[in-house]
Design a protein around this motif. Structure first.
Motif, PDB file in Angstrom:
ATOM      1  N   ALA A 199       0.838  -1.205   0.000  1.00 39.04           N
ATOM      2  CA  ALA A 199       0.000   0.000   0.000  1.00 39.04           C
ATOM      3  C   ALA A 199       0.871   1.252   0.000  1.00 39.04           C
ATOM      4  N   ILE A 200       1.926   1.239   0.789  1.00 36.21           N
ATOM      5  CA  ILE A 200       2.849   2.372   0.828  1.00 36.21           C
ATOM      6  C   ILE A 200       3.543   2.511  -0.521  1.00 36.21           C
ATOM      7  N   ARG A 201       3.989   1.397  -1.089  1.00 38.29           N
ATOM      8  CA  ARG A 201       4.701   1.417  -2.368  1.00 38.29           C
ATOM      9  C   ARG A 201       3.854   2.047  -3.470  1.00 38.29           C
ATOM     10  N   HIS A 202       2.542   1.814  -3.426  1.00 40.25           N
ATOM     11  CA  HIS A 202       1.650   2.330  -4.463  1.00 40.25           C
ATOM     12  C   HIS A 202       1.041   3.682  -4.086  1.00 40.25           C
ATOM     13  N   SER A 203       1.618   4.331  -3.098  1.00 44.30           N
ATOM     14  CA  SER A 203       1.136   5.644  -2.666  1.00 44.30           C
ATOM     15  C   SER A 203       1.656   6.734  -3.607  1.00 44.30           C
ATOM     16  N   ALA A 204       1.297   7.966  -3.296  1.00 47.02           N
ATOM     17  CA  ALA A 204       1.717   9.119  -4.098  1.00 47.02           C
ATOM     18  C   ALA A 204       3.166   9.549  -3.808  1.00 47.02           C
ATOM     19  N   LEU A 205       3.796   8.948  -2.821  1.00 48.70           N
ATOM     20  CA  LEU A 205       5.190   9.277  -2.517  1.00 48.70           C
ATOM     21  C   LEU A 205       6.072   8.740  -3.639  1.00 48.70           C
ATOM     22  N   PRO A 206       6.918   9.578  -4.247  1.00 51.96           N
ATOM     23  CA  PRO A 206       7.740   9.112  -5.368  1.00 51.96           C
ATOM     24  C   PRO A 206       8.564   7.868  -5.013  1.00 51.96           C
ATOM     25  N   VAL A 207       8.621   6.931  -5.958  1.00 52.05           N
ATOM     26  CA  VAL A 207       9.345   5.673  -5.738  1.00 52.05           C
ATOM     27  C   VAL A 207      10.810   5.935  -5.411  1.00 52.05           C
ATOM     28  N   ALA A 208      11.421   6.886  -6.084  1.00 55.12           N
ATOM     29  CA  ALA A 208      12.834   7.194  -5.808  1.00 55.12           C
ATOM     30  C   ALA A 208      13.004   7.600  -4.344  1.00 55.12           C
ATOM     31  N   THR A 209      12.114   8.420  -3.848  1.00 57.14           N
ATOM     32  CA  THR A 209      12.168   8.843  -2.450  1.00 57.14           C
ATOM     33  C   THR A 209      11.960   7.648  -1.530  1.00 57.14           C
ATOM     34  N   GLN A 210      11.012   6.801  -1.884  1.00 61.08           N
ATOM     35  CA  GLN A 210      10.761   5.603  -1.071  1.00 61.08           C
ATOM     36  C   GLN A 210      12.017   4.751  -0.953  1.00 61.08           C
ATOM     37  N   GLU A 211      12.690   4.522  -2.063  1.00 58.90           N
ATOM     38  CA  GLU A 211      13.880   3.663  -2.036  1.00 58.90           C
ATOM     39  C   GLU A 211      15.025   4.313  -1.277  1.00 58.90           C
ATOM     40  N   LEU A 212      15.215   5.612  -1.451  1.00 60.42           N
ATOM     41  CA  LEU A 212      16.282   6.306  -0.715  1.00 60.42           C
ATOM     42  C   LEU A 212      16.021   6.256   0.789  1.00 60.42           C
ATOM     43  N   VAL A 213      14.786   6.504   1.181  1.00 56.46           N
ATOM     44  CA  VAL A 213      14.427   6.469   2.607  1.00 56.46           C
ATOM     45  C   VAL A 213      14.572   5.048   3.154  1.00 56.46           C
ATOM     46  N   SER A 214      14.083   4.067   2.407  1.00 54.42           N
ATOM     47  CA  SER A 214      14.193   2.666   2.850  1.00 54.42           C
ATOM     48  C   SER A 214      15.655   2.273   3.029  1.00 54.42           C
ATOM     49  N   LEU A 215      16.488   2.687   2.094  1.00 49.13           N
ATOM     50  CA  LEU A 215      17.914   2.378   2.171  1.00 49.13           C
ATOM     51  C   LEU A 215      18.555   3.063   3.373  1.00 49.13           C
ATOM     52  N   ARG A 216      18.247   4.344   3.573  1.00 51.30           N
ATOM     53  CA  ARG A 216      18.878   5.068   4.683  1.00 51.30           C
ATOM     54  C   ARG A 216      18.452   4.511   6.038  1.00 51.30           C
ATOM     55  N   VAL A 217      17.175   4.239   6.220  1.00 51.51           N
ATOM     56  CA  VAL A 217      16.708   3.654   7.481  1.00 51.51           C
ATOM     57  C   VAL A 217      17.424   2.326   7.719  1.00 51.51           C
ATOM     58  N   SER A 218      17.548   1.518   6.679  1.00 48.92           N
ATOM     59  CA  SER A 218      18.192   0.209   6.802  1.00 48.92           C
ATOM     60  C   SER A 218      19.680   0.344   7.100  1.00 48.92           C
ATOM     61  N   GLN A 219      20.328   1.352   6.541  1.00 47.53           N
ATOM     62  CA  GLN A 219      21.740   1.596   6.858  1.00 47.53           C
ATOM     63  C   GLN A 219      21.905   1.955   8.327  1.00 47.53           C
ATOM     64  N   ILE A 220      21.063   2.852   8.814  1.00 47.38           N
ATOM     65  CA  ILE A 220      21.147   3.270  10.215  1.00 47.38           C
ATOM     66  C   ILE A 220      20.976   2.065  11.137  1.00 47.38           C
ATOM     67  N   ASN A 221      20.004   1.208  10.812  1.00 50.93           N
ATOM     68  CA  ASN A 221      19.712   0.053  11.660  1.00 50.93           C
ATOM     69  C   ASN A 221      20.649  -1.127  11.421  1.00 50.93           C
ATOM     70  N   GLY A 222      21.417  -1.090  10.356  1.00 53.85           N
ATOM     71  CA  GLY A 222      22.332  -2.194  10.054  1.00 53.85           C
ATOM     72  C   GLY A 222      21.625  -3.437   9.551  1.00 53.85           C
ATOM     73  N   CYS A 223      20.548  -3.263   8.796  1.00 57.85           N
ATOM     74  CA  CYS A 223      19.799  -4.408   8.269  1.00 57.85           C
ATOM     75  C   CYS A 223      20.328  -4.765   6.881  1.00 57.85           C
ATOM     76  N   ALA A 224      21.209  -5.748   6.841  1.00 58.72           N
ATOM     77  CA  ALA A 224      21.846  -6.137   5.585  1.00 58.72           C
ATOM     78  C   ALA A 224      20.836  -6.605   4.540  1.00 58.72           C
ATOM     79  N   MET A 225      19.827  -7.367   4.962  1.00 54.11           N
ATOM     80  CA  MET A 225      18.842  -7.866   4.011  1.00 54.11           C
ATOM     81  C   MET A 225      18.105  -6.707   3.334  1.00 54.11           C
ATOM     82  N   CYS A 226      17.693  -5.709   4.107  1.00 59.68           N
ATOM     83  CA  CYS A 226      16.966  -4.578   3.540  1.00 59.68           C
ATOM     84  C   CYS A 226      17.881  -3.663   2.729  1.00 59.68           C
TER      85      CYS A 226
END
Length: 158
Positions: A26-53
């Motif tokens: 549902a979030i992926r298909h929202s009005a938030l640009p996909v590029a922004t979604q991926e950058l945010v997902s990557l940054r959150v995962s970097q901070i948390n150290g989630c290698a899979m994400c």
């Protein structure tokens, strides 16, 4: 490295993960640009150290057209000149929303106001949901030691 749990093998976990993945879609298909979604997902995962994400979102972003330079600079976005003001606002909100235990006050008004300046209500809601969703996904994967490296772009979207 081998995963501690297989979420899909347990009936209760399988149901819960199914609902979590539906929320992610549902979030992926929202009005938030996909590029922004991926950058945010990557940054959150970097901070948390989630290698899979990190594996997943680096590959998804590349398939979506993200450049290697921008992907490599997400970890140092404050000093990088390759991100738009809107992306920088989203990344700041993501960092503060992820580091709530360190922030002693959560997300400050300046970060919120800057994000609200660049994103309408629907996009801002999706951004907040995405930050929360990624923190949940990161914790599930880290606690259970889900391995990284084998993700194929698109496999989480089926």
């Amino acid at each position: 490295m081998e995963a501690r749990l297989n979420f899909l093998a347990d009936p209760t976990a399988g149901k819960a993960v199914k609902h979590l993945m539906a929320a992610g879609q549902a979030i992926r298909h929202s009005a938030l640009p996909v590029a922004t979604q991926e950058l945010v997902s990557l940054r959150v995962s970097q901070i948390n150290g989630c290698a899979m994400c990190i594996d997943m979102h680096t590959k998804e972003a590349a398939v979506a057209g993200e450049t290697p330079v921008r992907l490599n600079l997400v970890a140092a976005w404050r000093e990088a000149t390759v991100f738009t003001e809107a992306e920088r606002a989203a990344l700041e909100l993501a960092e503060q929303g992820t580091r709530v235990a360190d922030a002693h006050g959560g997300v400050d008004d300046g970060a919120w106001e800057l994000a609200a300046k660049h994103y309408d209500q629907e996009q801002l809601t999706a951004l907040v949901l995405l930050i929360s969703f990624m923190n949940t996904a990161n914790r599930l994967n880290i606690i259970t030691r889900q391995p990284a490296g084998a993700y194929v772009a698109g496999q989480a979207h089926h």
